[in-house]
Design a protein around this motif. Structure first.
Motif, PDB file in Angstrom:
ATOM      1  N   THR A 110      48.585 109.106  47.488  1.00 45.47           N
ATOM      2  CA  THR A 110      46.902 108.769  47.200  1.00 45.47           C
ATOM      3  C   THR A 110      47.048 107.503  47.726  1.00 45.47           C
ATOM      4  OG1 THR A 110      46.999 110.131  45.538  1.00 45.47           O
ATOM      5  CG2 THR A 110      45.343 108.488  45.513  1.00 45.47           C
ATOM      6  N   ALA A 111      45.975 107.224  48.604  1.00 38.16           N
ATOM      7  CA  ALA A 111      45.755 105.843  48.785  1.00 38.16           C
ATOM      8  C   ALA A 111      44.171 105.115  48.499  1.00 38.16           C
ATOM      9  CB  ALA A 111      45.591 105.794  50.488  1.00 38.16           C
ATOM     10  N   ALA A 112      44.240 104.072  48.176  1.00 40.32           N
ATOM     11  CA  ALA A 112      42.977 103.298  47.865  1.00 40.32           C
ATOM     12  C   ALA A 112      41.959 103.335  48.983  1.00 40.32           C
ATOM     13  CB  ALA A 112      43.057 102.127  47.319  1.00 40.32           C
ATOM     14  N   THR A 113      40.853 103.722  48.884  1.00 39.35           N
ATOM     15  CA  THR A 113      39.772 103.346  49.847  1.00 39.35           C
ATOM     16  C   THR A 113      38.734 102.354  49.626  1.00 39.35           C
ATOM     17  OG1 THR A 113      38.301 105.339  48.838  1.00 39.35           O
ATOM     18  CG2 THR A 113      39.883 105.853  50.570  1.00 39.35           C
ATOM     19  N   ARG A 114      38.110 101.784  50.479  1.00 35.99           N
ATOM     20  CA  ARG A 114      36.901 100.776  50.296  1.00 35.99           C
ATOM     21  C   ARG A 114      35.975 101.219  49.143  1.00 35.99           C
ATOM     22  NH1 ARG A 114      35.153  96.620  53.759  1.00 35.99           N
ATOM     23  NH2 ARG A 114      36.278  97.619  55.428  1.00 35.99           N
TER      24      ARG A 114
ATOM     25  N   SER B  71      36.755 102.049  46.181  1.00 35.29           N
ATOM     26  CA  SER B  71      37.243 102.911  44.887  1.00 35.29           C
ATOM     27  C   SER B  71      37.739 102.115  43.850  1.00 35.29           C
ATOM     28  CB  SER B  71      38.455 103.874  45.608  1.00 35.29           C
ATOM     29  OG  SER B  71      39.458 102.901  45.865  1.00 35.29           O
TER      30      SER B  71
ATOM     31  N   THR C  22      43.774  97.451  47.166  1.00 38.59           N
ATOM     32  CA  THR C  22      43.244  97.053  48.377  1.00 38.59           C
ATOM     33  C   THR C  22      43.176  98.036  49.564  1.00 38.59           C
ATOM     34  OG1 THR C  22      44.569  94.988  48.225  1.00 38.59           O
ATOM     35  CG2 THR C  22      43.959  95.745  50.480  1.00 38.59           C
ATOM     36  N   SER C  23      41.995  98.563  50.092  1.00 42.29           N
ATOM     37  CA  SER C  23      41.964  99.537  50.898  1.00 42.29           C
ATOM     38  C   SER C  23      43.222 100.000  51.790  1.00 42.29           C
ATOM     39  CB  SER C  23      40.948  99.483  51.922  1.00 42.29           C
ATOM     40  OG  SER C  23      40.625 100.451  52.670  1.00 42.29           O
ATOM     41  N   GLY C  24      43.555 101.203  51.747  1.00 46.47           N
ATOM     42  CA  GLY C  24      44.870 101.684  52.458  1.00 46.47           C
ATOM     43  C   GLY C  24      46.111 101.344  51.827  1.00 46.47           C
TER      44      GLY C  24
END
Length: 274
Positions: free
Chosen positions: A19-23, A25, A29-31
């Protein structure tokens, strides 16, 4: 989702979902990876060894303890003079790793120095299991002591081997027990009668029999190995109690009370009943 293949033919690889962070969210940090879920562990996904304690008591009330123990969590276990304490410590690991260290962690409590920890026995079927048997016969004069901390640790050989030949630490686990020697109780050995128990505590069989209302035969023919026998009545100290007065009240000597109550023996007389 990521699939990993076996390296040099070792293991069966694994599949995992990241699971990756998105702008926007708020997860980071995004990505950036913020979570991992193993979908298929395969045989190449290495879990650490874990320690199991099983079959305690040498017949004393059947299996006393059987559970997978979590790291650094203390689990209670009772011990009794007589048949003593015996249990098997088992380390379970992946069949393709080997246990390189398996021991009692730290020093034994000084009241347990007579205990033995048998050499490791490695199972061939199934692989990955190593067991050691812990035995201890608690003497009668430490009943009532504080619980004794007993820890075991294990480490496997999964650590990286450096070019110098030095092997780094592998995966590990630890398990701990808090052993309490129960006051005023005795677990009968095979072939013993009330006469044997009475002699062990320096009293007579009538007093032992009187403390065990469920025993029908005064000679103890109905006693089974491992059966718990009361060897006295518990008493909670009250304010103003003194050792000499308690000895007279229960028809015992002061030394006899000390013999059955480690905590009382270690307490200065002026602090009893305070």
């Amino acid at each position: 989702e990521l699939s990993a293949r076996a390296i040099e033919g070792f293991g069966g690889g694994f599949r995992a979902r990241f699971t990756a962070a998105t702008r926007g969210s708020g997860l980071g940090t995004s990505g950036a990876v913020v979570g991992v879920e193993i979908i298929d562990p395969g045989s190449g996904y290495f879990k650490p060894p874990h320690i199991v304690i099983s079959e305690g008591g040498r017949g004393c009330e059947g299996p006393l303890f059987e559970a997978v123990l979590g790291t650094r969590r203390y689990h209670p276990m009772d011990a009794y003079p007589g048949v003593g304490l015996e249990f098997e410590v088992i380390v379970a690991d992946n069949p393709f790793d080997r246990i390189r260290h398996f021991s009692i962690e730290g020093d034994l409590p000084h009241l347990m120095l007579s205990a033995t920890f048998a050499p490791p026995v490695e199972s061939t079927s199934p692989k990955g299991l190593v067991s050691r048997t812990f035995r201890w016969d608690p003497p009668r004069n430490i009943a009532g002591s504080r619980p004794l901390a007993l820890c075991f640790s294990a480490e496997d050989n999964s650590g990286e081997v450096l070019p110098s030949g030095t092997q780094l630490a592998g995966k590990s686990d630890a398990a701990c027990l808090m052993v309490t020697v129960v006051r005023c109780a005795y677990a009968v050995r095979g072939g013993e009668t009330l006469l044997h128990v009475a002699a062990y505590y320096g009293t007579n069989w009538i007093q032992i029999w009187a403390a065990n209302v469920l025993l029908q035969d005064p000679e103890g023919s109905d006693i089974a190995e491992g059966q718990l026998v009361n060897v006295g009545h518990t008493y909670t100290l009250e304010r103003g109690d003194e050792l000499l007065g308690l000895a007279r009240k229960f028809g015992m000597s002061e030394e006899g009370i000390h013999e059955l109550n480690y905590d009382v023996a270690q307490t200065p007389p002026e602090l009893l009943g305070a």
